[in-house]
Design a protein around this motif. Sequence first.
Motif, short mmCIF file in Angstrom:
data_model
loop_
_atom_site.label_atom_id
_atom_site.label_comp_id
_atom_site.label_asym_id
_atom_site.label_seq_id
_atom_site.Cartn_x
_atom_site.Cartn_y
_atom_site.Cartn_z
N MET A 163 25.16 35.99 18.00
CA MET A 163 24.51 36.00 16.70
C MET A 163 23.44 34.93 16.61
SD MET A 163 24.32 37.38 13.69
CE MET A 163 23.83 37.01 12.01
N ASP A 164 23.66 33.76 17.20
CA ASP A 164 22.66 32.70 17.15
C ASP A 164 21.37 33.14 17.84
OD1 ASP A 164 24.27 30.99 15.72
OD2 ASP A 164 25.04 29.95 17.50
N ALA A 165 21.51 33.80 18.99
CA ALA A 165 20.33 34.28 19.69
C ALA A 165 19.61 35.35 18.89
CB ALA A 165 20.72 34.82 21.07
N GLN A 166 20.37 36.23 18.23
CA GLN A 166 19.75 37.30 17.45
C GLN A 166 19.03 36.74 16.22
OE1 GLN A 166 19.60 40.35 18.68
NE2 GLN A 166 18.31 41.05 16.97
N ARG A 167 19.56 35.68 15.64
CA ARG A 167 18.85 35.03 14.54
C ARG A 167 17.47 34.55 15.02
NH1 ARG A 167 21.97 33.55 10.03
NH2 ARG A 167 24.23 33.67 10.28
N GLY A 168 17.43 33.98 16.20
CA GLY A 168 16.15 33.55 16.76
C GLY A 168 15.21 34.72 17.00
N ALA A 169 15.77 35.86 17.43
CA ALA A 169 14.96 37.05 17.62
C ALA A 169 14.38 37.54 16.29
CB ALA A 169 15.80 38.14 18.28
N GLU A 170 15.17 37.48 15.23
CA GLU A 170 14.66 37.88 13.92
C GLU A 170 13.48 36.98 13.51
OE1 GLU A 170 17.23 38.66 10.67
OE2 GLU A 170 18.86 39.45 11.92
N TYR A 171 13.64 35.68 13.71
CA TYR A 171 12.55 34.77 13.38
C TYR A 171 11.30 35.12 14.18
CZ TYR A 171 9.73 30.59 12.87
OH TYR A 171 8.70 29.74 12.62
N GLN A 172 11.47 35.38 15.46
CA GLN A 172 10.34 35.71 16.33
C GLN A 172 9.56 36.91 15.80
OE1 GLN A 172 11.50 36.26 20.44
NE2 GLN A 172 9.65 37.45 20.92
N VAL A 173 10.28 37.94 15.37
CA VAL A 173 9.63 39.16 14.86
C VAL A 173 9.00 38.91 13.49
CG1 VAL A 173 10.05 41.54 14.12
CG2 VAL A 173 11.12 40.68 16.21
N LEU A 174 9.74 38.26 12.60
CA LEU A 174 9.25 38.06 11.25
C LEU A 174 8.07 37.10 11.19
CD1 LEU A 174 12.72 37.85 9.49
CD2 LEU A 174 10.96 39.56 8.99
N SER A 175 7.90 36.26 12.19
CA SER A 175 6.79 35.31 12.20
C SER A 175 5.59 35.80 13.00
CB SER A 175 7.28 33.96 12.76
OG SER A 175 7.73 34.10 14.10
N LYS A 176 5.61 37.02 13.50
CA LYS A 176 4.50 37.54 14.29
C LYS A 176 3.20 37.48 13.49
CE LYS A 176 5.05 41.36 16.55
NZ LYS A 176 5.47 42.71 16.96
N PRO A 177 2.11 37.02 14.11
CA PRO A 177 0.84 36.86 13.38
C PRO A 177 0.33 38.13 12.71
CG PRO A 177 0.75 35.71 15.49
CD PRO A 177 2.01 36.51 15.49
N LEU A 209 15.14 43.84 1.31
CA LEU A 209 15.41 43.80 2.74
C LEU A 209 16.04 42.45 3.07
CD1 LEU A 209 15.06 44.78 5.72
CD2 LEU A 209 12.78 43.73 5.65
N MET A 210 17.27 42.46 3.57
CA MET A 210 17.89 41.20 3.97
C MET A 210 17.57 40.90 5.42
SD MET A 210 21.95 41.71 4.71
CE MET A 210 22.50 42.94 5.92
N CYS A 211 17.58 39.61 5.76
CA CYS A 211 17.39 39.18 7.14
C CYS A 211 18.19 37.91 7.36
CB CYS A 211 15.91 38.97 7.46
SG CYS A 211 15.07 37.78 6.39
N HIS A 212 18.33 37.51 8.63
CA HIS A 212 19.16 36.36 9.00
C HIS A 212 18.45 35.53 10.07
CE1 HIS A 212 21.97 39.28 7.27
NE2 HIS A 212 22.72 38.26 6.94
N PRO A 213 17.27 35.02 9.78
CA PRO A 213 16.51 34.31 10.81
C PRO A 213 16.97 32.87 11.01
CG PRO A 213 15.28 34.33 8.76
CD PRO A 213 16.53 35.14 8.51
N ALA A 214 16.63 32.35 12.18
CA ALA A 214 16.82 30.93 12.50
C ALA A 214 15.76 30.55 13.52
CB ALA A 214 18.21 30.66 13.04
N MET A 215 15.41 29.28 13.55
CA MET A 215 14.46 28.80 14.54
C MET A 215 15.03 29.03 15.94
SD MET A 215 11.44 27.55 14.61
CE MET A 215 11.22 26.85 12.96
N PRO A 216 14.29 29.71 16.83
CA PRO A 216 14.81 29.99 18.17
C PRO A 216 15.01 28.72 18.98
CG PRO A 216 12.89 31.36 17.65
CD PRO A 216 12.96 30.30 16.60
#
Length: 278
Positions: A245-259, A231-238
């Motif tokens: 794309m920059d905002a969506q990278r932050g959204a990916e990080y938000q989801v992937l870091s969920k507790p 599974l590929m992903c493209h996260p970045a610190m929000p």
Amino acid sequence: MSEGPAHAYADVRRIVVCADDFGMNAAINEGVIGLARAGRISAVGCLSQAPAFRLDAPRLRELDIDVGLHLNFTEALGESGLYMPLSRLIPFAYAHMLDGGRVMRQIERQLDAFEAAMGRAPDFIDGHQHVHQLPQIRQALFAVLARRYPGRGPWLRYTAPGCLDGVPRPLRRKARIIAALGAAAFARAAAQAGRRTNRRFLGVYDFQGGAQAYDTLLMLWLRNSCDGDLLMCHPAMPAGGRQGMDAQRGAEYQVLSKPGLGGWMSSIGLRVVRYADD
């Protein structure tokens, strides 16, 4: 994420979760390192000639993850070389209009830069915008691999899509188009060369919709995944004020870091692993 998996999960399914584009900027680096420390990703693809890669490569060496070369022919990132927009690179590659010598030298330079920063060969090789599977680039890559890494060597990304049950039709189409650009030929070349690949590929979407859309897609990809998939992903610190794309990278990080994500994955029989440990 909701309960009620679509499959029976009697056995643990091992998947690689790979974050692309490390080195592109500091926000991506921070997001990727944070997710790696949390055990949410198990592989990182690096743009080895980007200044931010050289700066943060020592931090990657401390992590228990696969670190690979994200082979790049489409974004110069301040470097000279053979770079062109993907919409131009694809027809040039299929018409065999690229300078083969320049292609091979660019692969060598990016591997040299990776090894200089990391102190070792990459665990894997894939491609920024999947360029590694294109004609000419694919042939040059396998020639370089045979010379530099005889034997087992780095594993390689195979882009044929995995199960896409429930994924919206336009995104299923995009995943199949990516595969049609070279997945079958790449898999044949890998098999002939004795190179390892992931089983199938997940994570293709349109980089839109914010955290809610990504959460829904991630749940589908994870439920659909099989042992050995990637599974590929493209996260970045929000950060506030980012768009596109920059905002969506932050959204990916938000989801992937969920507790609760790690526990949910365990409950459906998923384990994030390093492919290099296989």
